[in-house]
Each structure stands twice: as structure tokens, then as C-alpha cells.
Design an enzyme around this catalytic site. Structure first.
Site, PDB file in Angstrom:
ATOM      1  N   SER A  45      -0.377   5.379  -0.300  1.00 55.14           N
ATOM      2  CA  SER A  45      -1.358   4.429   0.238  1.00 55.14           C
ATOM      3  C   SER A  45      -2.630   4.498  -0.594  1.00 55.14           C
ATOM      4  CB  SER A  45      -1.688   4.772   1.694  1.00 55.14           C
ATOM      5  OG  SER A  45      -2.733   3.939   2.192  1.00 55.14           O
ATOM      6  N   TYR A  87      -4.316  10.550   8.189  1.00 61.07           N
ATOM      7  CA  TYR A  87      -3.414   9.649   7.455  1.00 61.07           C
ATOM      8  C   TYR A  87      -3.707   9.726   5.956  1.00 61.07           C
ATOM      9  CZ  TYR A  87      -0.957   5.445   5.988  1.00 61.07           C
ATOM     10  OH  TYR A  87      -0.110   4.567   5.344  1.00 61.07           O
TER      11      TYR A  87
END
Length: 267
Positions: A129, A142
């Protein structure tokens, strides 16, 4: 010979788009889901796999090798989101996300590597990501899982390159998927010191996903990476702002970059 591809987390969003697209391109695709019976609108072979359970990974990989005689490409796409202030997010929930996003990807790599090494060819593509390049407010865990996976992929690539195997990171930005529904959201507590800022950021996160790119953009990027003779270690599939943020992180002083992030997230 058609390449045999395993894609974890292929039941929706980016994984589903990649799996359908590669099938159209003539690959033999095995997508995975924790509950395959509940999935619709897929054109590939769908099998059960739970990335947090080593026995499930072993069974799924073995079934593919038994059926096809090889496994050429692993795409570690299965992932779980998590939001909340570090102070208020339960540590058990943090561990669960690391088990899926980080250790799940590692365990799946460990299972496919002996087969790839034996056939002297393999591509391991880990979906990370843009968030893995920086600590984002209320998404720190995350970001940490994806950043950790980026570094492990770099290390793995050096370890396996002599065997004809490439380990590759692909970092997407915001895409229009259902990831928000599957996230663990730390509740917005009425008595929380973070109540207003956290709620504002939750709204921003959901807005970014809703306005995100079409997942087919990721599918086309993955196809190009598989077909490349000499793939890079890092790819970013994002809009201009997402890519720019990584460049700015590298060149700006830490305090200046953090101030920009805080302004962006209205902190």
C-alpha cells in the site's frame, strides 16, 4: 504453457479484478477465499484458503500443484484494514491484522518457494500500500503491516533471485473497493480525547475509497509485471498525489512532511 497463478483474497475488489483479468489473458488462475461458496461473478478456479492458518495454506498450494504440476505466480493480496488511535485500538486486533497482512503473506511465500525453486522460475507479487511508506494518523497499524511487508519482500528478493525467482512489491493507492466494510474500526467513543479528529478521519478514509480508481488499473499493472522479463522490486499504482507523497517523504524534513500530513487530515 499457460502460467499458473495463485491469488489470495480474490473474492472481491482488487483480487477479484486481477483474477478475472488474468483469466481473460489466458492464465490458469486459482483465486482464494475463506468462504468460496458465497462468491459470485468469477471466471477462474476458486478454492478455500485462510491465510492465518498454515494447514489451510499448505492444503491449497498442494492441491494446485497436484492439479497443474507447477505454480508460477503467487499474488499475496489477502488483507485486512484497521483504524483507530493507537492508544484506543485493542492489541489483540492489531495482532490479528498483522497475522493476515504480514505473517499470512510470509507463510504463503514459504509454502510456494520450494516449488518455484524446483522449477527455477517464479514471481511473488506482494500487494502492499502507499500507506506502507508513511505512518498515517488513525491507520498506524495498517501502515505498519504494509511497510513491514515491503521490507521483507526486499530481503526475500535478494535471497531467491539466484533461483530464478523475483519477489516484487506493488503498492496501490485508493481504489473503489469494499475494504472499508471489512476493516476493524475502533469505536468512536463519546468520552475519547480523539473523538472529533478520529471521526473526521474515518469520513475522509471512506470518501477516498468511494472516489478511488477502478481496480482494473491494478489488474493491468499486475499483468505487465508478470510479463516483464526484468521486473522492478517496487511499483506504485496510484494517482499523482499518492506517488507525490512518497517523493515528498524522501526529500522533505520530517517535521515539514508531518505538518503537511496533519493539514491534509485536518489534525
Amino acid at each position: 504453457m499457460s502460467k499458473v497463478v495463485l491469488i489470495t483474497g480474490a473474492s472481491s475488489g482488487i483480487g477479484l479484478s486481477i483474477a478475472n483479468f488474468l483469466t481473460e489473458k489466458g492464465y490458469t488462475v486459482y483465486g482464494t477465499s475463506r468462504s468460496p461458496k458465497n462468491i459470485e461473478d468469477y471466471t477462474f478456479k476458486l478454492i478455500k484458503l485462510e491465510v492465518t492458518k498454515e494447514d489451510s495454506i499448505k492444503k491449497a498450494v498442494q492441491s494446485i500443484v497436484d492439479a497443474e504440476g507447477r505454480l508460477d505466480v503467487l499474488i499475496n493480496n489477502a488483507g485486512k484494514g484497521i483504524t483507530g488511535a493507537i492508544e484506543e485500538t485493542p492489541t489483540d486486533e492489531m495482532r490479528m491484522v498483522f497475522d493476515t497482512n504480514f505473517f499470512g503473506a510470509i507463510d504463503t511465500m514459504k509454502e510456494v518457494l520450494p516449488y518455484m525453486r524446483q522449477q527455477k522460475y517464479g514471481r511473488i507479487i506482494n500487494i502492499t500500500s502507499i500507506a506502507g511508506y508513511m505512518g498515517l494518523p488513525f491507520r498506524g497499524i495498517y501502515s505498519a503491516t504494509k511497510g513491514a511487508l515491503e521490507l521483507v519482500t526486499e530481503a526475500t528478493n535478494m535471497e531467491v533471485k539466484n533461483f530464478g525467482i523475483h519477489a516484487i512489491n506493488v503498492a496501490p493507492g485508493d481504489f473503489a473497493t469494499k475494504i472499508a466494510k471489512g476493516r476493524y474500526h475502533t469505536p468512536v467513543y463519546n468520552d475519547s480525547a480523539y473523538k472529533e479528529t478520529y471521526q473526521r478521519n474515518l469520513d475522509l478514509m471512506n470518501e477516498h475509497v468511494s472516489d478511488g480508481d477502478d481496480p482494473i488499473k491494478m489488474a493491468k499493472a499486475i499483468y505487465g509485471i508478470i510479463e516483464s522479463k526484468n521486473p522492478k522490486i517496487h511499483y506504485k499504482v496510484s494517482n499523482f498525489l499518492g506517488k507525490l507523497s512518497i517523493v515528498l517523504k524522501r526529500i522533505l524534513p520530517d517535521t515539514m512532511f508531518q505538518k503537511m500530513l496533519m493539514n491534509h487530515y485536518k489534525l
